[in-house]
Design a protein around this motif. Structure first.
Motif, mmCIF file in Angstrom:
data_model
loop_
_atom_site.group_PDB
_atom_site.id
_atom_site.type_symbol
_atom_site.label_atom_id
_atom_site.label_comp_id
_atom_site.label_asym_id
_atom_site.label_seq_id
_atom_site.Cartn_x
_atom_site.Cartn_y
_atom_site.Cartn_z
ATOM 1 N N THR A 82 0.825 -1.203 0.000
ATOM 2 C CA THR A 82 0.000 0.000 0.000
ATOM 3 C C THR A 82 0.865 1.260 0.000
ATOM 4 N N GLY A 131 -4.198 2.718 -4.680
ATOM 5 C CA GLY A 131 -3.763 2.583 -3.307
ATOM 6 C C GLY A 131 -2.484 1.803 -3.124
ATOM 7 N N THR A 132 -1.823 1.417 -4.227
ATOM 8 C CA THR A 132 -0.584 0.637 -4.145
ATOM 9 C C THR A 132 0.610 1.484 -4.561
#
Length: 326
Positions: A231, A279-280
């Motif tokens: 994340t 989100g990574t």
């Protein structure tokens, strides 16, 4: 000219693309995949007969005209593919060995039966001084089963001694046509042949370079898999942005919230192009790459396209990859 592709005396542009329209809307677009011979003909790259001739200087003064030989330099010339005339290309060193455009294609052609690749684009730039040929590999790469990339091999050279004959491995992300460039210290995705007396022998050994290409793609995929499984908070992403584009300590609030930063935040947080990877750390890298390829300020879209894969653009991508890799 902005795109730098060569326009011949007959009005044709020295560029060919297989099946897909070129980003600059110039040159010849074919309906089918091309062979080495076809790409040379279609892109007006064949039959140049690039050669090196003796170089002389000429002094003109009140005593008359004096010719002066230059024994440690030579001049490269070609036969113009449209007019048949002899044209100047550049000044080269005594040990410089010419490479024909057909040999540039052959470097890639030697890999065809091993990889199943086909010729995709070819062209001439800077009045014939630079040449490129690309091949698309038959199978792409899907990172973590969700992020698809086409894989390409590109061969480039110059006829004026400004660049060696070079082969590069390049992944291109399907969803937004981003050209990915890994930091070379992580994985060597290129192979260089210098224009010296033994270049012909080296070209015949081009298959050895193929292993470097596969290793590059494998390493790229491994690193990407790690990044897509980690994340990335917005705070962490903004720290990466600050390292890539540092602001002065006394920068104004306006400068700290400029269009570049707003665009980058949008690309990593809200853009559809990152939907499957949002989100990574991989999404953060793709946002930076997308910004450089499609949003960064440039005089023309052609200038932006070239900058994205060379010079500052490529350096920033490599730096971003290092900062976001885990």
């Amino acid at each position: 000219m902005a795109h730098e592709l060569e326009t011949l005396a007959n009005g044709q542009t020295a560029f060919a693309s297989a099946r897909l329209s070129a980003w600059h809307q110039l040159g010849q677009v074919t309906d089918d995949c091309m062979t080495a011979e076809e790409v040379m003909s279609t892109a007006w790259l064949g039959g140049w007969e690039v050669r090196k001739i003796p170089l002389q200087g000429m002094e003109i003064n009140d005593k008359g005209v004096t010719k002066v030989d230059c024994p440690d330099k030579g001049m490269t010339v070609r036969t113009n593919p449209a007019t048949g005339g002899t044209e100047y290309l550049g000044i080269v060193g005594d040990d410089y060995t010419t490479v024909q455009n057909e040999q540039v294609a052959e470097v890639l052609n030697l890999l065809v039966d091993a990889s199943g690749a086909h010729f995709e684009t070819a062209g001439s730039m800077r009045g014939g001084r630079s040449v490129f040929v690309t091949m698309k590999l038959p199978e792409g790469m899907k990172v973590a089963g969700v992020d698809l990339h086409d894989l390409y091999l590109a061969a480039t050279t110059s006829h004026d001694d400004t660049a060696s004959l070079r082969m590069d491995a390049t992944p291109v992300r399907i969803v937004c046509a981003n050209t990915q460039r890994m930091a070379y210290q992580r994985s060597q995705g290129s192979y260089v042949f210098r224009h010296t007396s033994n270049i012909t022998a080296k070209i015949s050994e081009a298959r050895q370079a193929l292993q470097l290409v596969w290793e590059h793609f494998d390493a790229f995929e491994r690193e990407a898999e790690k990044m897509i499984n980690e994340t990335l908070t917005m705070g962490e992403f903004e720290k990466v942005i600050a390292q890539l584009w540092p602001l002065a300590d006394d920068a104004s609030d306006t400068a700290r919230n400029n269009a570049k930063q707003r665009t980058l935040r949008y690309l990593t947080r809200d853009a559809d192009t990152q939907k499957t990877i949002k989100g990574t750390r991989w999404a953060g890298y793709q946002a930076i790459t997308e910004y450089l390829d499609h949003y960064a300020k440039a005089a023309t879209v052609e200038v932006r396209a070239r900058r994205a894969v060379t010079g500052t653009g490529a350096d920033l991508k490599a730096r971003a990859f290092d900062l976001l890799a885990v």
